[in-house]
Design an enzyme around this catalytic site. Structure first.
Site, PDB file in Angstrom:
ATOM      1  CB  ALA A  56       1.032  -7.381   2.289  1.00  0.00           C
ATOM      2  N   PRO A  96       9.338  -4.407  -0.453  1.00  0.00           N
ATOM      3  CG  PRO A  96      10.346  -2.599  -1.515  1.00  0.00           C
ATOM      4  CD  PRO A  96       9.095  -3.437  -1.526  1.00  0.00           C
ATOM      5  CB  VAL A  97      11.731  -5.821   4.695  1.00  0.00           C
ATOM      6  CG1 VAL A  97      11.572  -5.950   6.208  1.00  0.00           C
ATOM      7  CG2 VAL A  97      11.403  -7.148   4.011  1.00  0.00           C
ATOM      8  CB  ALA A  98      11.573  -1.903   7.586  1.00  0.00           C
ATOM      9  N   GLY A  99       9.751  -0.577   4.626  1.00  0.00           N
ATOM     10  CA  GLY A  99       9.847   0.503   3.647  1.00  0.00           C
ATOM     11  C   GLY A  99       8.664   1.449   3.659  1.00  0.00           C
ATOM     12  N   GLY A 100       7.729   1.274   4.602  1.00  0.00           N
ATOM     13  CA  GLY A 100       6.530   2.117   4.608  1.00  0.00           C
ATOM     14  C   GLY A 100       5.506   1.654   3.592  1.00  0.00           C
ATOM     15  CG  ASP A 111      -1.006   0.104   7.638  1.00  0.00           C
ATOM     16  OD1 ASP A 111      -1.825   1.008   7.884  1.00  0.00           O
ATOM     17  OD2 ASP A 111       0.225   0.293   7.579  1.00  0.00           O
ATOM     18  CE  LYS A 136       0.912   1.526   4.250  1.00  0.00           C
ATOM     19  NZ  LYS A 136       1.699   2.652   4.525  1.00  0.00           N
ATOM     20  N   GLY A 164       4.421  -4.221   4.069  1.00  0.00           N
ATOM     21  CA  GLY A 164       4.671  -5.611   3.652  1.00  0.00           C
ATOM     22  C   GLY A 164       4.275  -6.610   4.722  1.00  0.00           C
TER      23      GLY A 164
END
Ligand code: ATP
Length: 325
Positions: free
Chosen positions: A130, A120-124, A162, A32, A127
């Protein structure tokens, strides 16, 4: 055992007959982007009131659920994605989703969850959320539980702010902690480019930095602008580019000043708009069309200001069973 605090999950007479599906079940769930993220002051419970527009984009994690003994998590990365910080124990959000569904439905949490990370991990980009959404749907299908959409959304809200949107997808207005959703009237397809930064940012740290920068200022009720809602209604990419807004962006840039350089590259490539995605550090750029998205992606890659570049479009559907494998 059936939980007495969740009447909606109780059988009326006998427990329903459940048949565990013996073939692996595959579920995909999208990343997202917050097209607009208005953040209120800190609440007594430590959360912040939000008014946000979520937009699901075509970067996906896949979860493959297979019958197992106990709960196992494995993770596989796709190119440019670092999965070192993804936990393989019960703190993984996918594991938490499986455990919650098992607990609420009297099921033994016997499942192997293989996560293929495309987000991508910890990317805002949510993930982990999801994966929680995908694990809920995958275990629901594997264990033959058959929860309805609203029951899945109720469980999703217990897993994280989220997660309900990861189930829902599309474009939606979120209020409260972001978990109270209303689908937005939106049309058109939007082309995005994501600049993935080296290393992640911790969401709680970004909120703390936001509070610090605001220095106790009295804040208005968070709200989404009329300009944003009208750009979505008309499907006007130029208007959408101008309406993009993120209250966490100053905090993310304060913690990671290099993001300003990345944003300059996108501006020079004439992106219609740009913003830090959620709590960052991924930066999203809106393109005129697919060709322009490729131009922006090339400029970003050549600039060396980010670790990886990904293209995606929105809006896409939420978590869905891709099939038995
Ligand atoms: P948030 O949703 O909190 O804004 P984010 O979108 O920035 O987070 P995520 O990719 O969800 O980032 O990961 C945040 C952290 O959550 C990771 O650093 C990791 O420690 C933890 N985590 C737990 N489960 C998962 C998962 N399945 N995938 C990725 N990270 C996970």
């Amino acid at each position: 055992m059936w939980s007495s605090s969740h009447a909606w999950l109780k059988p009326t007479t006998n427990p329903p007959l459940r048949v565990t599906c013996m073939s692996p079940v595959s579920v995909v769930a999208p990343a997202k982007l917050n097209l607009s993220l208005a953040v209120g002051g800190p609440r007594p419970d430590g959360y912040h009131d939000l008014a946000t527009v979520y937009h699901a984009v075509s970067l996906f994690d896949e979860i493959i659920a297979t019958p197992g003994k106990g709960l196992q998590i494995t993770v596989e990365a796709s190119s440019g994605i670092d999965v070192d910080s993804v936990p393989l124990d019960e703190t993984n959000l996918a594991a938490q989703a499986a455990l919650l569904l098992a607990e609420q439905t009297g099921q033994d949490p016997d499942v192997s969850l293989h996560i293929r990370k495309g987000i991508p991990v910890a990317g805002g980009l949510a993930g982990g959320s999801a994966d929680a959404a995908a694990a809920l749907l995958a275990c629901d299908a594997l264990w033959g539980v058959g929860l309805g959409r609203s029951e899945l959304l109720t469980l999703a809200a217990q897993l994280g702010s989220d997660v309900p949107f990861s189930v829902m997808g599309g474009t939606a207005l979120g209020v409260g902690r972001g978990e109270h959703l209303t689908p937005a009237l939106a049309r058109g397809r939007f082309e995005w480019v994501f600049a993935v930064a080296e290393g992640g940012l911790s969401t709680p740290q970004v909120y703390a930095e936001c509070d610090r920068l605001r220095d106790g200022r009295v804040l208005p009720e968070p709200h989404v602008s009329d300009a944003m809602m009208s750009a979505l209604r008309s499907g006007d990419a130029v208007a959408l580019g101008q309406a993009l807004q993120n209250d966490l962006q100053p905090a993310a840039c304060s913690l990671r000043p290099a993001l300003l350089l990345t944003m300059e590259v996108g501006d020079d490539a004439e992106a219609l708009g740009s913003l830090v995605s959620g709590s960052g550090p991924t930066v999203a750029f809106l393109a005129r069309d697919a060709e322009h998205a490729l131009d922006i992606a090339v400029s970003l890659s050549a600039s060396g200001t980010c670790k990886a570049v990904k293209r995606a479009h929105g809006a896409v559907a939420g978590a869905r069973v891709a099939g038995e494998r």
